[in-house]
Design a protein around this motif. Structure first.
Motif, PDB file in Angstrom:
ATOM      1  N   UNK A   1      43.040  31.487  70.534  1.00  0.00           N
ATOM      2  CA  UNK A   1      42.235  32.684  70.339  1.00  0.00           C
ATOM      3  C   UNK A   1      41.329  32.467  69.135  1.00  0.00           C
ATOM      4  N   UNK A   2      40.141  33.039  69.189  1.00  0.00           N
ATOM      5  CA  UNK A   2      39.238  32.920  68.055  1.00  0.00           C
ATOM      6  C   UNK A   2      39.859  33.569  66.822  1.00  0.00           C
TER       7      UNK A   2
ATOM      8  N   UNK B   1      33.079  22.926  69.541  1.00  0.00           N
ATOM      9  CA  UNK B   1      32.443  24.098  70.117  1.00  0.00           C
ATOM     10  C   UNK B   1      33.433  24.804  71.038  1.00  0.00           C
ATOM     11  N   UNK B   2      33.361  26.109  71.062  1.00  0.00           N
ATOM     12  CA  UNK B   2      34.213  26.893  71.945  1.00  0.00           C
ATOM     13  C   UNK B   2      33.432  28.116  72.420  1.00  0.00           C
ATOM     14  N   UNK B   3      33.602  28.442  73.676  1.00  0.00           N
ATOM     15  CA  UNK B   3      33.017  29.657  74.220  1.00  0.00           C
ATOM     16  C   UNK B   3      34.120  30.537  74.775  1.00  0.00           C
TER      17      UNK B   3
ATOM     18  N   UNK C   1      31.998  35.200  72.787  1.00  0.00           N
ATOM     19  CA  UNK C   1      32.145  34.829  71.378  1.00  0.00           C
ATOM     20  C   UNK C   1      32.095  33.317  71.231  1.00  0.00           C
ATOM     21  N   UNK C   2      31.037  32.775  70.632  1.00  0.00           N
ATOM     22  CA  UNK C   2      30.988  31.327  70.392  1.00  0.00           C
ATOM     23  C   UNK C   2      31.653  30.960  69.071  1.00  0.00           C
ATOM     24  N   UNK C   3      32.236  29.774  69.034  1.00  0.00           N
ATOM     25  CA  UNK C   3      32.770  29.204  67.794  1.00  0.00           C
ATOM     26  C   UNK C   3      32.220  27.787  67.650  1.00  0.00           C
TER      27      UNK C   3
ATOM     28  N   UNK D   1      32.900  46.989  67.181  1.00  0.00           N
ATOM     29  CA  UNK D   1      32.210  45.773  67.580  1.00  0.00           C
ATOM     30  C   UNK D   1      32.895  44.501  67.118  1.00  0.00           C
ATOM     31  N   UNK D   2      32.296  43.375  67.484  1.00  0.00           N
ATOM     32  CA  UNK D   2      32.832  42.055  67.169  1.00  0.00           C
ATOM     33  C   UNK D   2      32.744  41.770  65.675  1.00  0.00           C
TER      34      UNK D   2
END
Length: 748
Positions: free
Chosen positions: A135-136, A426-428, A474-476, A522-523
């Protein structure tokens, strides 16, 4: 006692070692030497946890830098790293700091609030970790690994006794079932009376019973495949979270509202390690889960990993109104949570030029909570509402959140030269949340005037949000450059971006006036920069790691308190900046002696938060503003300075006996106690000293160990967290007082 940093001292019985041993971590989802990983982290071995008697989540801040655990009870618990993540009691929101147990993400911090026994290792990874972890996580990760089944028969039996009715028993057994199958079982039971006296009836609160069992099977037919099954069950029946009066709040025009209304209802106020409660104070927690982890070594040394897990968590409280009169019979929130997760990872072989990890992750969570208030005959006098509005009224609400989270991720490392590595990750993550929030029509109470009826509906009227939906991507990102300056020195620099999805307020709060959309937040988005160095010096006898960090968070998710409705609610608190310096060190100067020290300087504050709740000294004034500006103020719960140290000395006698001495010192500076930054809710700094001494020796095929320990040796009175209370007061949970005890164990 073993070090709290990245190198472990020798195992028990090998005190002749003069060097620190390397520690292997899974920070990048493959086994690596911690000193070669360009990430700010601290590591606690299982032996360290046992030696320092750190067996609860809230104890860990005594051994790790930049860590704070705000603990009231298993539901109202949060883990914050570098001052980010102080969100207790947020059923509709995941934490900014993620907790993983044997590679399984725990959707609620309370899922880790049980006795942490048979732990192999804990890794605290600081900063955004979203590219590789399920999880982010915008603040960091606590990664907990338990001991696996062994193909060599072994076991341990441990019993501890201490003051305040403390009794803890645990047992572990592991061994082969056949040539390819091994098993392990761990059991524990803990009981303590507590350390807060209820003046109303003389009972002691703050203690209770915890117990659990954990079973494992490890199938390993050959060196290329392993399958590990884990099943566990834990329960708690206690009065944890009993709050003591910290401050009655401000004087407004010479009147203290809390004291004035307490006198009006005939309540007698007490403080310190005393409460005065006329109703029950208790919590019950039942939780468990199972996981299945498979690892295949494929041709060309590729590694494929699959982790499937299901967990459940059930929390039911019974809370008093903090008074010895009948204002409320019972108030609180119960929660029911189920989660399922599936992760697939493929790790390439370590190569000369490039290696990588890639994978996919799915997480599903079903969260339901119940918000209940059973008002008594004195409710209106206490709340200042029209007589009859709340007296003897029952208000019950329900909320639910259904979450689906999908993610794919990849992280690779290019070995540009033998000394220089560049990593890119990178993660989406795509998430869907569907929720509903309802409140039943108020029940009970007597027929009332129009004014009282209107007040009743405003505080406890029926409400239905309808179906609420949130969709987010949510990108990381991570970019890291590491330089092997020498075999003993690693320098690194990194840039990271992490995001976590929004959340839902599962209490009605102001929704009837502001609309259902006001229940959604919100995020949260974080940008982080790191610069660090890791060194192993003096022929591997001295370790010193240091790093600088700068994190800026947008849309910071926080838990606020509305004085009018006396309810907590989630909100986006604007922009937060966290910056500082962290240090970890271990030193083995002579045979048998290990010294450890770690610390942090962390300046974390709101750069902008102009719609914050007002502190009591403002909110209770006539004509008070609807909100206040906390821009420039420090974030709740974040001590600017933290320092932890410990020392262990063990030696051998001629007859084979091994005496040892352990001591630890943990200090943290002042912190803001509640989000509104009231001057009546400031947590003073405090220092804790823990001491122990023991003797071990051989017996038969095993080793016995008897120790005497003293926690909080100087009986420091301190609060672990503070909380807003009605009428401008602030209450808090007291830390454990001085406790003397002894432990006997036998390992075989």
């Amino acid at each position: 006692m073993l070090p709290t940093c990245h190198l472990a001292a020798a195992e028990s019985g090998s005190d002749t070692a003069t060097t620190l041993q390397a520690v292997t971590v899974e920070a990048r989802r493959r086994s690596e030497d911690a000193q070669q990983v360009p990430t700010a982290m601290s590591v606690l071995s299982g032996q360290t946890l046992e030696a320092q008697r750190l067996y609860r989540l809230q104890d860990l801040q005594q051994a790790m830098p930049s860590l704070n655990v705000a603990f009231m009870n298993p539901r109202q618990a949060s883990l914050s790293i570098r001052g980010l993540g102080n969100n207790p009691a947020s059923d509709g929101l995941e934490g900014s700091a993620g907790i993983y147990l044997d590679n399984v993400y725990l959707g609620r911090p309370g899922m880790a609030v049980f006795d942490l026994l048979s732990v192999q290792q804990m890794e605290l990874l600081r900063g955004p970790q979203g590219t590789l972890f399920g999880k982010n996580t915008t603040a960091g990760v606590l990664n907990i690994s338990t001991r696996q089944p062994s193909f060599t028969p072994q076991g341990s039996v441990v019993s501890s006794l201490g003051e305040h009715g403390y009794v803890q028993s645990q047992a572990s057994f592991s061994g082969p079932l056949n040539d390819s199958l091994a098993g392990r079982i761990d059991l524990y039971r803990s009981h303590e009376n507590g350390y807060v006296t209820n003046q109303y009836n003389g009972n002691t609160l703050g203690g209770g019973m915890r117990q659990g069992v954990r079973g494992q099977l490890l199938f390993k037919p050959d060196e290329d495949f392993s399958l590990r099954w884990i099943g566990d069950y834990n329960e708690e029946d206690s009065s944890a979270g009993t709050r003591s009066l910290f401050s009655t709040g401000p004087l407004i025009n010479g009147v203290n509202r809390y004291q004035q209304r307490a006198a009006a209802v005939g309540a007698t106020l007490v403080d310190g390690r005393r409460v005065n409660l006329d109703a029950d104070q208790s919590i019950k927690v039942y939780q468990g889960g199972t996981s299945l982890e498979a690892n295949w070594r494929l041709p060309s040394d590729f590694q494929l990993t699959s982790i499937s897990a299901w967990r459940w968590w059930d929390f039911t409280p019974r809370n008093d109104d903090e008074l010895n009169v009948d204002v409320m019979h019972n108030v609180g929130q119960s929660a029911r949570d189920q989660q399922f997760s599936q992760e697939l990872r493929l790790a390439s072989p370590l190569g000369e030029h490039f290696d990588y990890v890639l994978g996919a992750y799915y997480f599903r969570q079903l969260m339901d909570n119940k918000v209940f208030t059973y008002y008594g005959p004195l409710a209106d006098t206490w709340n200042g509402t029209a007589q009859g509005a709340l007296n003897d009224v029952t208000s019950i609400g329900n909320g639910s959140v259904d979450t689906d989270s999908f993610a794919t991720f990849a992280q690779g490392t290019w070995h540009l030269t033998p000394q220089l590595d560049f990593s890119l990750g990178v993660r989406g993550t795509y998430e869907r949340k569907q929720s509903t929030v309802t409140r039943n029509a108020p029940a009970g109470g007597a027929p009332v005037s129009a004014a009282a009826a209107a007040a009743r509906l405003a505080r406890a009227g029926a409400y239905d949000s309808g179906d609420l939906s949130q969709y987010s991507f949510s990108p990381s990102l991570l970019a890291s450059l590491s330089w092997h300056i020498s075999e003993q020195v690693l320098g690194y620099a990194s840039l990271a971006h992490g995001e976590k999805s929004g959340g839902v307020n599962l209490g009605v709060a102001s929704a009837p006036v502001a609309g259902a959309d006001s229940l959604l937040i919100g995020s949260e988005r974080a940008n982080d920069a790191e610069l660090g160095i890791k060194t192993t010096l003096l022929d591997q006898r001295l370790l010193i790691d240091a790093n600088l960090f700068w994190t800026q968070v947008y849309g910071y998710q926080a838990n606020a308190y509305d004085a009018a409705s006396q309810a907590s609610y989630l909100t986006n608190a604007g922009t937060v900046r966290s910056r500082g310096l962290e240090l970890d060190s271990s030193w083995r100067p002579v045979r048998g002696l290990t010294l450890n020290a770690n610390g942090s300087w962390n300046d974390v504050r709101y750069l902008s938060y102009d719609s914050a709740p007002c502190p009591a000294e403002v909110a209770l004034q006539a004509g008070a503003p609807a909100s206040c500006d906390l821009s420039g103020h420090a974030v709740v719960g974040a001590s600017k300075w933290i320092f932890n140290s410990n020392a262990s000395y063990q030696w051998n006698l001629a007859n084979g006996l091994q005496p040892y001495l352990n001591g630890s010192y943990a200090w943290r500076s002042h912190a803001v106690g509640t989000l509104d930054d009231s001057r009546y809710a400031q947590l003073p700094g405090y220092a804790l000293v823990n001491l122990s001494t023991g003797l071990r020796g051989d017996l038969g095929q095993g080793q016995w160990d008897v120790s005497l320990w003293l926690k909080n040796a100087f009986d420091k009175t301190y609060y672990t967290t503070l909380w807003n209370s009605p009428n401008g007061a602030y209450t808090g949970v007291l830390g454990t007082p001085r406790t003397l005890g002894m432990t006997a164990r036998y390992d075989f």
